[in-house]
Design a protein around this motif. Structure first.
Motif, PDB file in Angstrom:
ATOM      1  N   SER A 189      -6.181   3.452   1.922  1.00 58.99           N
ATOM      2  CA  SER A 189      -7.065   4.601   1.787  1.00 58.99           C
ATOM      3  C   SER A 189      -6.429   5.842   2.398  1.00 58.99           C
ATOM      4  CB  SER A 189      -8.416   4.319   2.437  1.00 58.99           C
ATOM      5  OG  SER A 189      -8.261   4.123   3.827  1.00 58.99           O
ATOM      6  N   SER A 190      -5.400   5.652   3.226  1.00 62.31           N
ATOM      7  CA  SER A 190      -4.609   6.744   3.797  1.00 62.31           C
ATOM      8  C   SER A 190      -3.318   6.131   4.337  1.00 62.31           C
ATOM      9  CB  SER A 190      -5.368   7.446   4.926  1.00 62.31           C
ATOM     10  OG  SER A 190      -5.409   6.626   6.078  1.00 62.31           O
ATOM     11  N   SER A 191      -2.407   6.975   4.788  1.00 65.73           N
ATOM     12  CA  SER A 191      -1.157   6.461   5.345  1.00 65.73           C
ATOM     13  C   SER A 191      -1.400   5.713   6.652  1.00 65.73           C
ATOM     14  CB  SER A 191      -0.167   7.608   5.576  1.00 65.73           C
ATOM     15  OG  SER A 191      -0.691   8.525   6.521  1.00 65.73           O
ATOM     16  N   ARG A 192      -2.540   5.933   7.264  1.00 62.46           N
ATOM     17  CA  ARG A 192      -2.872   5.239   8.505  1.00 62.46           C
ATOM     18  C   ARG A 192      -3.748   4.013   8.281  1.00 62.46           C
ATOM     19  NH1 ARG A 192      -4.147  10.845  11.250  1.00 62.46           N
ATOM     20  NH2 ARG A 192      -2.042  11.448  11.792  1.00 62.46           N
ATOM     21  N   ASP A 193      -4.154   3.779   7.019  1.00 62.06           N
ATOM     22  CA  ASP A 193      -5.043   2.659   6.693  1.00 62.06           C
ATOM     23  C   ASP A 193      -4.466   1.881   5.514  1.00 62.06           C
ATOM     24  OD1 ASP A 193      -7.177   0.918   6.539  1.00 62.06           O
ATOM     25  OD2 ASP A 193      -8.515   2.349   5.569  1.00 62.06           O
ATOM     26  N   ILE A 194      -3.341   1.207   5.743  1.00 62.77           N
ATOM     27  CA  ILE A 194      -2.667   0.431   4.699  1.00 62.77           C
ATOM     28  C   ILE A 194      -3.387  -0.909   4.540  1.00 62.77           C
ATOM     29  CG2 ILE A 194      -0.501  -0.660   3.996  1.00 62.77           C
ATOM     30  CD1 ILE A 194      -0.549   2.467   4.013  1.00 62.77           C
ATOM     31  N   ARG A 195      -3.764  -1.223   3.295  1.00 55.96           N
ATOM     32  CA  ARG A 195      -4.540  -2.441   3.032  1.00 55.96           C
ATOM     33  C   ARG A 195      -3.795  -3.480   2.209  1.00 55.96           C
ATOM     34  NH1 ARG A 195     -10.559   0.115   2.206  1.00 55.96           N
ATOM     35  NH2 ARG A 195     -10.412   1.513   4.004  1.00 55.96           N
ATOM     36  N   LEU A 196      -2.672  -3.084   1.613  1.00 56.86           N
ATOM     37  CA  LEU A 196      -1.906  -4.011   0.784  1.00 56.86           C
ATOM     38  C   LEU A 196      -0.442  -3.627   0.848  1.00 56.86           C
ATOM     39  CD1 LEU A 196      -1.821  -6.247  -1.468  1.00 56.86           C
ATOM     40  CD2 LEU A 196      -2.054  -4.375  -3.112  1.00 56.86           C
ATOM     41  N   LYS A 197       0.427  -4.630   0.962  1.00 58.70           N
ATOM     42  CA  LYS A 197       1.873  -4.401   0.922  1.00 58.70           C
ATOM     43  C   LYS A 197       2.473  -5.334  -0.122  1.00 58.70           C
ATOM     44  CE  LYS A 197       2.389  -3.103   5.758  1.00 58.70           C
ATOM     45  NZ  LYS A 197       3.123  -3.342   7.006  1.00 58.70           N
ATOM     46  N   ALA A 198       3.421  -4.808  -0.888  1.00 59.93           N
ATOM     47  CA  ALA A 198       4.125  -5.596  -1.898  1.00 59.93           C
ATOM     48  C   ALA A 198       5.555  -5.084  -1.952  1.00 59.93           C
ATOM     49  CB  ALA A 198       3.445  -5.467  -3.259  1.00 59.93           C
ATOM     50  N   HIS A 199       6.404  -5.782  -2.703  1.00 60.66           N
ATOM     51  CA  HIS A 199       7.805  -5.357  -2.825  1.00 60.66           C
ATOM     52  C   HIS A 199       8.165  -5.106  -4.275  1.00 60.66           C
ATOM     53  CE1 HIS A 199       7.892  -7.191   1.191  1.00 60.66           C
ATOM     54  NE2 HIS A 199       8.752  -6.215   1.422  1.00 60.66           N
ATOM     55  N   TYR A 200       9.020  -4.136  -4.457  1.00 61.15           N
ATOM     56  CA  TYR A 200       9.536  -3.741  -5.778  1.00 61.15           C
ATOM     57  C   TYR A 200      11.053  -3.848  -5.693  1.00 61.15           C
ATOM     58  CZ  TYR A 200      10.860  -0.739  -9.677  1.00 61.15           C
ATOM     59  OH  TYR A 200      11.417  -0.237 -10.810  1.00 61.15           O
ATOM     60  N   PHE A 201      11.669  -4.495  -6.648  1.00 61.00           N
ATOM     61  CA  PHE A 201      13.120  -4.669  -6.667  1.00 61.00           C
ATOM     62  C   PHE A 201      13.734  -3.837  -7.777  1.00 61.00           C
ATOM     63  CE2 PHE A 201      11.235  -8.460  -4.884  1.00 61.00           C
ATOM     64  CZ  PHE A 201      11.988  -8.650  -3.742  1.00 61.00           C
ATOM     65  N   GLU A 202      14.661  -2.973  -7.425  1.00 59.66           N
ATOM     66  CA  GLU A 202      15.383  -2.161  -8.410  1.00 59.66           C
ATOM     67  C   GLU A 202      16.805  -2.670  -8.483  1.00 59.66           C
ATOM     68  OE1 GLU A 202      16.146   0.164 -11.318  1.00 59.66           O
ATOM     69  OE2 GLU A 202      14.167   0.358 -10.415  1.00 59.66           O
ATOM     70  N   ARG A 203      17.258  -2.950  -9.691  1.00 57.43           N
ATOM     71  CA  ARG A 203      18.631  -3.448  -9.874  1.00 57.43           C
ATOM     72  C   ARG A 203      19.554  -2.319 -10.222  1.00 57.43           C
ATOM     73  NH1 ARG A 203      16.017  -7.732  -9.765  1.00 57.43           N
ATOM     74  NH2 ARG A 203      15.529  -9.401 -11.046  1.00 57.43           N
TER      75      ARG A 203
END
Length: 70
Positions: free
Chosen positions: A56-70
Protein backbone atom coordinates in the motif's frame (compact mmCIF):
# COMPACT_ATOMS: atom_id res chain seq x y z
CA UNK A 1 25.63 2.84 -15.06
CA UNK A 2 24.39 3.69 -11.57
CA UNK A 3 20.76 2.76 -11.00
CA UNK A 4 18.37 3.41 -8.11
CA UNK A 5 17.96 0.60 -5.59
CA UNK A 6 14.18 0.77 -6.00
CA UNK A 7 12.00 2.14 -8.82
CA UNK A 8 8.24 2.61 -9.04
CA UNK A 9 6.99 0.62 -12.04
CA UNK A 10 3.25 0.98 -11.62
CA UNK A 11 0.55 2.09 -9.26
CA UNK A 12 -3.18 2.38 -9.09
CA UNK A 13 -5.19 4.34 -6.57
CA UNK A 14 -8.07 2.35 -5.13
CA UNK A 15 -10.56 3.91 -2.72
CA UNK A 16 -11.98 1.36 -0.30
CA UNK A 17 -14.47 1.53 2.52
CA UNK A 18 -13.33 0.04 5.85
CA UNK A 19 -13.20 -3.76 5.54
CA UNK A 20 -13.68 -3.67 1.76
CA UNK A 21 -11.27 -5.54 -0.54
CA UNK A 22 -10.52 -5.32 -4.25
CA UNK A 23 -8.24 -7.29 -6.58
CA UNK A 24 -5.87 -5.14 -8.64
CA UNK A 25 -3.90 -6.54 -11.59
CA UNK A 26 -0.60 -5.31 -13.01
CA UNK A 27 1.51 -6.61 -15.86
CA UNK A 28 5.25 -6.14 -15.54
CA UNK A 29 6.89 -7.20 -18.75
CA UNK A 30 10.35 -6.63 -20.17
CA UNK A 31 9.57 -3.02 -21.07
CA UNK A 32 8.76 -2.30 -17.40
CA UNK A 33 12.32 -3.30 -16.51
CA UNK A 34 13.94 -1.20 -19.25
CA UNK A 35 15.73 2.10 -18.84
CA UNK A 36 17.07 4.58 -21.33
CA UNK A 37 20.83 4.36 -21.92
CA UNK A 38 22.34 7.63 -23.08
CA UNK A 39 25.46 5.70 -24.16
CA UNK A 40 23.46 3.36 -26.42
CA UNK A 41 20.77 5.94 -27.19
CA UNK A 42 18.17 3.22 -26.74
CA UNK A 43 16.08 1.41 -24.16
CA UNK A 44 17.93 -1.53 -22.57
CA UNK A 45 17.36 -4.15 -19.89
CA UNK A 46 20.00 -5.63 -17.65
CA UNK A 47 20.16 -9.38 -17.04
CA UNK A 48 19.64 -10.62 -13.51
CA UNK A 49 17.14 -11.22 -10.76
CA UNK A 50 14.86 -8.41 -9.65
CA UNK A 51 12.71 -8.31 -6.54
CA UNK A 52 9.14 -7.11 -7.08
CA UNK A 53 7.53 -5.49 -4.04
CA UNK A 54 3.78 -4.91 -3.74
CA UNK A 55 2.23 -2.84 -0.99
CA UNK A 56 0.00 0.00 0.00
CA UNK A 57 3.13 2.18 0.27
CA UNK A 58 6.91 1.80 0.25
CA UNK A 59 6.71 1.40 4.02
CA UNK A 60 3.91 -1.21 3.90
CA UNK A 61 5.13 -4.03 1.63
CA UNK A 62 2.66 -6.93 1.58
CA UNK A 63 4.02 -9.18 -1.16
CA UNK A 64 7.47 -9.97 -2.54
CA UNK A 65 8.24 -11.92 -5.71
CA UNK A 66 11.16 -12.29 -8.12
CA UNK A 67 11.47 -11.46 -11.81
CA UNK A 68 14.29 -12.95 -13.89
CA UNK A 69 15.63 -11.09 -16.92
CA UNK A 70 17.89 -12.99 -19.30
Amino acid sequence: MDRPVEELKGFRRVDLAPGEMEVVHFTLDRSAMAFYSTAKKDWVTEPGQFEVLVGSSSRDIRLKAHYFER
